[in-house]
Design a protein around this motif. Structure first.
Motif, short mmCIF file in Angstrom:
data_model
loop_
_atom_site.label_atom_id
_atom_site.label_comp_id
_atom_site.label_asym_id
_atom_site.label_seq_id
_atom_site.Cartn_x
_atom_site.Cartn_y
_atom_site.Cartn_z
N GLY A 294 56.10 38.60 -15.42
CA GLY A 294 57.03 39.48 -16.11
C GLY A 294 56.62 40.94 -16.09
N GLY A 295 55.34 41.20 -15.89
CA GLY A 295 54.89 42.59 -15.74
C GLY A 295 55.45 43.21 -14.47
N ALA A 296 55.43 42.43 -13.39
CA ALA A 296 56.02 42.91 -12.13
C ALA A 296 57.54 43.04 -12.27
CB ALA A 296 55.65 41.97 -10.99
N ALA A 297 58.16 42.08 -12.96
CA ALA A 297 59.61 42.16 -13.18
C ALA A 297 59.97 43.38 -14.03
CB ALA A 297 60.11 40.88 -13.85
N THR A 298 59.11 43.76 -14.95
CA THR A 298 59.33 44.97 -15.75
C THR A 298 59.32 46.20 -14.86
OG1 THR A 298 58.36 43.98 -17.73
CG2 THR A 298 58.35 46.38 -17.60
N TRP A 299 58.37 46.27 -13.95
CA TRP A 299 58.34 47.37 -12.97
C TRP A 299 59.63 47.39 -12.16
CZ3 TRP A 299 55.04 51.34 -11.61
CH2 TRP A 299 55.23 51.91 -10.34
N LEU A 300 60.06 46.21 -11.71
CA LEU A 300 61.30 46.08 -10.95
C LEU A 300 62.49 46.64 -11.73
CD1 LEU A 300 62.49 44.57 -8.29
CD2 LEU A 300 63.16 42.83 -9.95
N ALA A 301 62.57 46.27 -13.00
CA ALA A 301 63.67 46.75 -13.84
C ALA A 301 63.64 48.27 -13.96
CB ALA A 301 63.59 46.12 -15.22
N ALA A 302 62.46 48.83 -14.15
CA ALA A 302 62.34 50.28 -14.29
C ALA A 302 62.76 51.01 -13.02
CB ALA A 302 60.90 50.64 -14.65
N CYS A 303 62.60 50.35 -11.88
CA CYS A 303 62.94 50.96 -10.60
C CYS A 303 64.40 50.76 -10.21
CB CYS A 303 62.06 50.38 -9.49
SG CYS A 303 60.30 50.75 -9.65
N ARG A 304 64.97 49.60 -10.53
CA ARG A 304 66.28 49.26 -9.97
C ARG A 304 67.41 49.18 -10.98
NH1 ARG A 304 65.28 44.37 -5.61
NH2 ARG A 304 63.36 45.19 -4.63
N CYS A 305 67.11 48.91 -12.23
CA CYS A 305 68.18 48.64 -13.19
C CYS A 305 68.71 49.92 -13.84
CB CYS A 305 67.70 47.66 -14.26
SG CYS A 305 67.41 45.99 -13.62
N GLU A 306 69.94 49.82 -14.34
CA GLU A 306 70.57 50.93 -15.04
C GLU A 306 70.58 50.65 -16.54
OE1 GLU A 306 71.43 53.62 -13.43
OE2 GLU A 306 70.98 52.74 -11.48
N GLY A 307 70.56 51.72 -17.34
CA GLY A 307 70.70 51.57 -18.78
C GLY A 307 69.40 51.40 -19.53
N LEU A 308 68.28 51.62 -18.88
CA LEU A 308 66.98 51.53 -19.55
C LEU A 308 66.50 52.91 -20.00
CD1 LEU A 308 64.91 49.02 -17.38
CD2 LEU A 308 65.77 48.66 -19.70
N SER A 309 65.67 52.90 -21.06
CA SER A 309 65.10 54.14 -21.56
C SER A 309 63.59 54.25 -21.32
CB SER A 309 65.38 54.28 -23.06
OG SER A 309 66.77 54.44 -23.29
#
Length: 226
Positions: free
Chosen positions: A118-133
């Motif tokens: 999930g740490g790697a998935a968190t990095w993925l989200a920060a790079c690719r997903c929209e709507g994060l702060s």
């Protein structure tokens, strides 16, 4: 404290389960919490409940539902092998679509944190997903696979100095690619946040959690009315 909800993936429309923990008082924001390779276990649900007590409405998706719905594993060798297998059979594009579904289900501001896989998935989200702060990634061994991608939101990383599964050269690769990235290293091994594991380190877990809450607070996680 929590309940099971359903999310519709932005990747393929698949409906996956997720643990949802709401807030009972003033709300700071939404939080997507990403499992270890072991699934959405009692440890993950307890982490969700803890962040909910801090004012974050939390969603923890069951990312392996396409392979084995409701998967939860212990820390035995067989369970670890199964969790590793499932993680390698779960492509990053699919994970990003599942993450986006969880983000979309939360009112802003939305943050993400995750542990191990999930740490790697968190990095993925920060790079690719929209709507994060903002984001906070714990001992993500596979972040090095994604190091060429650049986070779009503030993110901090947490690693254990004695983590045999994440050698120093992997962390150095990330540092070289992202020299301004806050990377915190603790006198602990892998999985130091989990009190179910031999590498649990209470002091390191508390400090990493404090830093996580601070980065959320600095990026919109202030109190508001429910």
């Amino acid at each position: 404290m929590g309940e099971t909800i359903r999310l519709k993936s932005r990747f393929d429309g698949f409906e996956l389960a997720a643990y949802h923990a709401g807030v009972s008082d003033a709300r700071r924001g939404g939080l997507v919490l990403v499992q270890e390779i072991f699934g959405v276990t009692d440890h993950i649900r307890e982490l969700c409940d803890g962040f909910a007590e801090d004012g974050y409405e939390v969603i923890a998706p069951s990312f392996y539902d396409r392979i084995e719905p409701g998967f939860e594993a212990d820390y035995s060798e067989a369970a670890i092998a199964k969790g590793v297998k499932y993680s390698t059979e779960t492509p990053w594009d699919q994970v990003a679509g599942d993450l986006q579904a969880a983000i979309d289900a939360l009112a802003p501001p939305v943050f993400v944190t995750g542990f191990c896989w999930g740490g790697a998935a968190t990095w993925l989200a920060a790079c690719r997903c929209e709507g994060l702060s903002a984001a906070s990634a714990f001992y993500g061994r596979r972040i090095s696979e994604l190091k060429d991608e650049t986070p779009k939101v503030p993110i901090i990383l947490h690693f254990g100095k004695t983590d045999a599964s994440i050698p120093p050269e992997r962390i150095a690769e990330i540092e070289a690619q992202h020299p301004d990235l806050p990377i915190h290293q603790y006198p602990a091994g892998h999985g130091f946040v989990s009190d179910r594991r031999a590498d649990y380190d209470a002091d390191s877990a508390r400090l990493a959690r404090l830093r996580t809450l601070q980065v959320f607070a600095r990026n919109g996680g202030g109190r508001s009315e429910v």
